[in-house]
Design an enzyme around this catalytic site. Structure first.
Site, PDB file in Angstrom:
ATOM      1  N   ARG A  21      44.132  35.471  38.053  1.00 21.30           N
ATOM      2  CA  ARG A  21      44.192  34.910  37.708  1.00 21.30           C
ATOM      3  C   ARG A  21      44.894  35.102  36.041  1.00 21.30           C
ATOM      4  O   ARG A  21      45.333  34.867  35.493  1.00 21.30           O
ATOM      5  CB  ARG A  21      42.527  34.222  36.948  1.00 21.30           C
ATOM      6  CG  ARG A  21      42.711  33.462  35.370  1.00 21.30           C
ATOM      7  CD  ARG A  21      41.424  32.634  35.035  1.00 21.30           C
ATOM      8  NE  ARG A  21      42.024  31.550  34.132  1.00 21.30           N
ATOM      9  CZ  ARG A  21      42.251  32.154  32.547  1.00 21.30           C
ATOM     10  NH1 ARG A  21      42.584  32.891  32.290  1.00 21.30           N
ATOM     11  NH2 ARG A  21      42.437  30.563  31.860  1.00 21.30           N
ATOM     12  N   ARG A  40      29.948  37.031  40.928  1.00 23.81           N
ATOM     13  CA  ARG A  40      31.604  37.619  42.039  1.00 23.81           C
ATOM     14  C   ARG A  40      31.518  38.619  41.009  1.00 23.81           C
ATOM     15  O   ARG A  40      31.405  38.910  39.721  1.00 23.81           O
ATOM     16  CB  ARG A  40      32.427  36.829  41.806  1.00 23.81           C
ATOM     17  CG  ARG A  40      32.294  34.855  42.205  1.00 23.81           C
ATOM     18  CD  ARG A  40      33.050  34.455  42.451  1.00 23.81           C
ATOM     19  NE  ARG A  40      34.743  34.391  42.580  1.00 23.81           N
ATOM     20  CZ  ARG A  40      35.691  33.656  42.652  1.00 23.81           C
ATOM     21  NH1 ARG A  40      35.508  32.251  42.064  1.00 23.81           N
ATOM     22  NH2 ARG A  40      37.314  34.264  43.494  1.00 23.81           N
TER      23      ARG A  40
END
Length: 250
Positions: free
Chosen positions: A136, A217
């Site tokens: 990202r 995560r």
């Protein structure tokens, strides 16, 4: 606001890179709230359509956090009109291979290319739809650079207090925390969870609520991971030079 230089003969401009041909000025003003991936893509396409674009973001500077995400063929089509960005998107994509596992570790299939398959099509000559995996931060940086090339400035540190519509003037807009008001012909709420836009679009505030589930995560440098001999042994680079990601389901 959009710089005048970017409006004139943007095709092939050395100042802004290889920009697409922009349609004539529409006279439509567009205000975008949120400079995330969605807001930046909306900004680019509105600019290409000839609209006068303004984009505001509550963060103090460009967001450089985030994990990975996947985009498919429908999203990739958005880059066809942006030659420089299309090249960069393909270059920074993580075209890894994937192996699929049950939750107990038993392998189901793979490793193989990370791609979608076209339903029941059995013709081997039909290429599967493209799927790209992205970091990202890198993807966001690519979009930010392209927005800058159009001459559009992202206004940081602008926190929205509320949205409104004005039937008399046929305008919409936002009120900022500092009391300033910004109006436009079109307002795009791309500010994600916690957006105040639902007060106008739905008539009441839509609050995020817990689902009862959680996910954890983590991302860390590959050098750190490969310093562990167990990890290095399991995640070796394939003969074709591809890395393998393991997907465990259960």
């Amino acid at each position: 606001m959009t710089c005048p230089q970017a409006n004139e003969n943007s095709q092939g401009s050395t100042d802004f890179g290889r920009l697409p041909e922009r349609k004539p000025a529409s006279g439509i003003t567009v205000l975008i709230i949120g400079a995330g991936v969605g807001g930046l893509l909306a900004c680019l396409e509105c600019w290409r359509q000839g609209h006068d674009v303004r984009i505001v973001e509550r963060s103090a500077s460009r967001m450089q956090s985030g994990d990975g995400f996947t985009i498919g063929s429908s999203a990739l089509r958005a880059f066809r009109n942006w030659p420089e960005m299309e090249d960069e998107e393909d270059r920074i994509a993580m075209n890894m291979w994937v192996s699929w596992h049950k939750i107990n570790g038993e392998k189901i299939s793979g490793p193989g290319p990370f791609e979608l398959h076209a339903g029941n099509v059995k013709d081997d000559t039909v290429k599967p739809p493209k799927v790209h995996r992205h970091s990202r931060p890198k993807f966001h940086k690519m979009l930010s650079k392209q927005v800058e090339r159009t001459g559009t400035t992202i206004e940081y540190g602008k926190r929205v207090k509320s949205y409104f519509e004005n039937i008399q003037t046929n305008k919409a807009g936002i009120i900022l925390d500092d009391g300033n008001i910004i109006e436009a012909d079109v307002v795009i709420a791309a500010d994600g969870v916690g957006s105040k836009s639902s007060q106008v679009t739905m008539g009441h505030e839509i609050r995020a609520r817990p689902t009862g589930y959680s996910i954890y995560r983590a991302a860390f440098p590959v050098e750190l991971a490969l310093s562990d001999p167990v990890v290095a042994e399991r995640f070796q680079v394939l003969e074709n030079g591809k890395f393998v990601a393991e997907m465990w389901m259960g």
